[in-house]
Design an enzyme around this catalytic site. Structure first.
Site, PDB file in Angstrom:
ATOM      1  N   LYS A   1      -2.619   1.648 -24.768  1.00  0.00           N
ATOM      2  CA  LYS A   1      -3.059   1.596 -26.168  1.00  0.00           C
ATOM      3  C   LYS A   1      -1.819   1.701 -27.056  1.00  0.00           C
ATOM      4  O   LYS A   1      -0.974   0.815 -27.008  1.00  0.00           O
ATOM      5  CB  LYS A   1      -4.115   2.687 -26.411  1.00  0.00           C
ATOM      6  CG  LYS A   1      -5.370   2.480 -25.543  1.00  0.00           C
ATOM      7  CD  LYS A   1      -6.447   3.483 -25.844  1.00  0.00           C
ATOM      8  CE  LYS A   1      -7.739   3.180 -25.101  1.00  0.00           C
ATOM      9  NZ  LYS A   1      -7.831   3.825 -23.781  1.00  0.00           N
TER      10      LYS A   1
ATOM     11  N   TYR B   1       0.849  -1.201   0.000  1.00  0.00           N
ATOM     12  CA  TYR B   1       0.000   0.000   0.000  1.00  0.00           C
ATOM     13  C   TYR B   1       0.875   1.238   0.000  1.00  0.00           C
ATOM     14  O   TYR B   1       1.900   1.274   0.685  1.00  0.00           O
ATOM     15  CB  TYR B   1      -0.903   0.020   1.248  1.00  0.00           C
ATOM     16  CG  TYR B   1      -2.353  -0.222   0.883  1.00  0.00           C
ATOM     17  CD1 TYR B   1      -3.030   0.679   0.069  1.00  0.00           C
ATOM     18  CD2 TYR B   1      -3.025  -1.342   1.345  1.00  0.00           C
ATOM     19  CE1 TYR B   1      -4.349   0.456  -0.285  1.00  0.00           C
ATOM     20  CE2 TYR B   1      -4.348  -1.574   0.985  1.00  0.00           C
ATOM     21  CZ  TYR B   1      -5.000  -0.664   0.171  1.00  0.00           C
ATOM     22  OH  TYR B   1      -6.299  -0.890  -0.190  1.00  0.00           O
TER      23      TYR B   1
ATOM     24  N   ASP C   1      -7.394  14.595 -24.264  1.00  0.00           N
ATOM     25  CA  ASP C   1      -7.450  13.182 -23.904  1.00  0.00           C
ATOM     26  C   ASP C   1      -6.790  12.428 -25.058  1.00  0.00           C
ATOM     27  O   ASP C   1      -7.406  12.184 -26.096  1.00  0.00           O
ATOM     28  CB  ASP C   1      -8.906  12.753 -23.718  1.00  0.00           C
ATOM     29  CG  ASP C   1      -9.022  11.291 -23.291  1.00  0.00           C
ATOM     30  OD1 ASP C   1      -8.047  10.537 -23.480  1.00  0.00           O
ATOM     31  OD2 ASP C   1     -10.089  10.908 -22.782  1.00  0.00           O
TER      32      ASP C   1
ATOM     33  N   GLU D   1      -0.634   4.801  -0.187  1.00  0.00           N
ATOM     34  CA  GLU D   1      -1.500   5.992  -0.326  1.00  0.00           C
ATOM     35  C   GLU D   1      -0.689   7.252  -0.100  1.00  0.00           C
ATOM     36  O   GLU D   1       0.101   7.346   0.832  1.00  0.00           O
ATOM     37  CB  GLU D   1      -2.658   5.905   0.669  1.00  0.00           C
ATOM     38  CG  GLU D   1      -3.694   4.897   0.218  1.00  0.00           C
ATOM     39  CD  GLU D   1      -4.912   4.829   1.119  1.00  0.00           C
ATOM     40  OE1 GLU D   1      -5.136   5.749   1.909  1.00  0.00           O
ATOM     41  OE2 GLU D   1      -5.635   3.829   1.012  1.00  0.00           O
TER      42      GLU D   1
HETATM   43  N1  DSN Z   1     -12.483   1.511 -24.225  1.00  0.00           N
HETATM   44  C1  DSN Z   1     -11.543   2.411 -24.822  1.00  0.00           C
HETATM   45  C2  DSN Z   1     -11.502   2.262 -26.308  1.00  0.00           C
HETATM   46  O1  DSN Z   1     -11.689   1.160 -26.777  1.00  0.00           O
HETATM   47  O2  DSN Z   1     -11.273   3.219 -27.015  1.00  0.00           O
HETATM   48  C3  DSN Z   1     -11.775   3.806 -24.428  1.00  0.00           C
HETATM   49  O3  DSN Z   1     -11.931   3.883 -23.062  1.00  0.00           O
END
Ligand code: DSN
Length: 423
Positions: free
Chosen positions: A231, A56, A202, A58
């Site tokens: 991503k 932990y 974003d 925090e």
């Molecule tokens: N779920 C994501 C996407 O596939 O773009 C975005 O949060």
């Protein structure tokens, strides 16, 4: 065989190990085109699977609410410094659990309930946390939206300016989840300045492209930047908030104690690894290859008569409107999955159908590029897609299986980090 190996798990919980093995094989054998997914490196997997999960922490480095932070503090500082260096930002917070909590922290930091903000319409490529009526962000705040132009499929900056002038939002979001074109950060910044709004970028989808120099950076334009790490950035599932020094305290307080408890230290470490990888020339080459592949895939699909939203792509993402193909996005996505091509059904701008049964599908090339596929393979993928969609229309399961077999045959030639078939 998994790398890192999982012999203890296989012995103690064979049922679970079997499912993990099956998922690894599935990832290995399929052409994975979900635009928000990737394959992380073995080093990232190793960091994410360490004893750091036991701790932990925090608070923030130097100011924690639990003892024993001798090694967690430097790990988190390392991730922060790498994020700052890679993106050229003044401040980074690497604790958000994922993209939605990261975005919620932005609202908590800068908005009061009922305040107005401006963002891209969900059906035009925005995100649930950019004010969808089903999201807390749409229930607790007052979203107003801009969209893409019907003619071009591209974000209509005139409409952004018009709505911003009329509504005087406190915050403007640029970025989203289904935007195939370059985001014009300078133009957004100019509008935000004119109406006195905070500009938030974003960049969850394109963070890796920005890091690799394959998409312009929002730094210097957006005061606050939100991104996931899994991503195109190719890290573990997690998120980061970045900002100018001016907004550092507000964002940190919003993440902890505003929204979250202890950070996931194993994820923080894996983010640090991914950020180090993303700073290499190899990663820059990867980011450019992702864009080249998406462009080649979009062109091949256009050649086959598919309606590519906006006519093509500038990044990793391709959005198809299947209306002209006479099939909905959902049945197409399901048939393609059976044919070994994994993507997601998606709304398209001005979609007359509902999000649960929309007109389009969304594709991305981040994962296949990690596997080593190049522009030469993209027309083949487009051809399989066409065959699978026709097969779905004829309800020809055997034809779908024939495509899946060809896909498997291709993909076994491209190694995947984290798993390989047992010889
Ligand atoms: N779920 C994501 C996407 O596939 O773009 C975005 O949060």
């Amino acid at each position: 065989m998994h790398s890192p190996a999982i012999p203890q798990l296989t012995e103690s919980d064979p049922q679970l190990a079997e499912l993990i093995e099956a998922e690894a094989r599935r990832q290995f054998e399929k052409v994975r085109l979900i635009a928000s997914e990737n394959y992380v490196s073995t080093a990232v997997l190793e960091a994410a699977g360490t004893v750091l999960t036991n701790k932990y922490a925090e608070g923030y480095a130097g100011k924690r609410y639990y003892e024993g932070q001798q090694f967690i503090d430097p790990i988190e500082r390392m991730a922060i410094e790498r994020a700052k260096a890679l993106f050229g930002v003044e401040h980074a917070n690497v604790q958000p659990y994922s993209g939605s909590p990261a975005n919620l922290a932005i609202y908590l930091a800068f908005m009061q309930p009922g305040d107005t903000f401006l963002s891209l319409e969900l059906a035009h490529g925005g995100h649930l946390t950019h004010g969808s009526p089903v999201s807390a962000t749409g229930k607790w705040f007052r979203p107003v939206h801009y969209g893409v132009s019907k003619e071009t499929g591209r974000i209509d900056m005139d409409s952004v300016r018009d709505v911003a002038r009329a509504e005087r939002p406190k915050m403007i979001f640029c970025g989203g989840t289904a935007i195939p074109r370059t985001i014009d950060f300078p133009a957004f910044a100019e509008i935000a300045r004119e109406v006195g709004a905070l500009l938030v970028a974003d960049v969850a989808h394109i963070a890796g492209l920005i890091a690799g120099g394959a998409h312009p950076s929002p730094v210097g334009y957006a005061e606050v930047i939100s991104t996931t790490t899994h991503k195109t950035l190719r890290g573990p599932r997690g998120a980061m908030l970045m900002s100018t020094a001016e907004h550092a305290v507000a964002l940190d307080k919003a993440v902890f104690p505003g929204l979250q408890g202890g950070p996931h230290n194993h994820t923080t470490a894996a983010i640090a690894v991914a950020l180090k990888e993303a700073a290499t020339p190899e990663f820059a080459a990867y980011a450019h290859a992702v864009v080249r592949n998406a462009d080649a895939l979009a062109r091949a699909l256009v050649e086959l008569g598919f309606d590519v939203v906006s006519g093509g792509t500038d990044n990793h993402l391709v959005l198809l409107d299947l209306t002209g193909q006479g099939i909905g996005g959902k049945p197409a996505a399901k048939a393609l999955d059976r044919a070994g091509i994994e993507l997601n059904f998606n709304t398209v701008p001005f979609d007359p159908r509902k999000p649960w049964d929309p007109s389009g599908v969304r594709l991305g090339t981040a994962a296949v590029t990690t596997r080593g596929l190049g522009v030469a393979e993209m027309p083949r993928i487009a051809g399989w897609m066409e065959r699978a969609i026709r097969a779905a229309q004829r309800e020809d399961e055997a034809a779908l299986e024939r495509v899946a077999a060809e896909v498997r045959e291709l993909m076994v030639g491209y190694p995947m980090p984290g798993w390989a078939p047992t010889p």
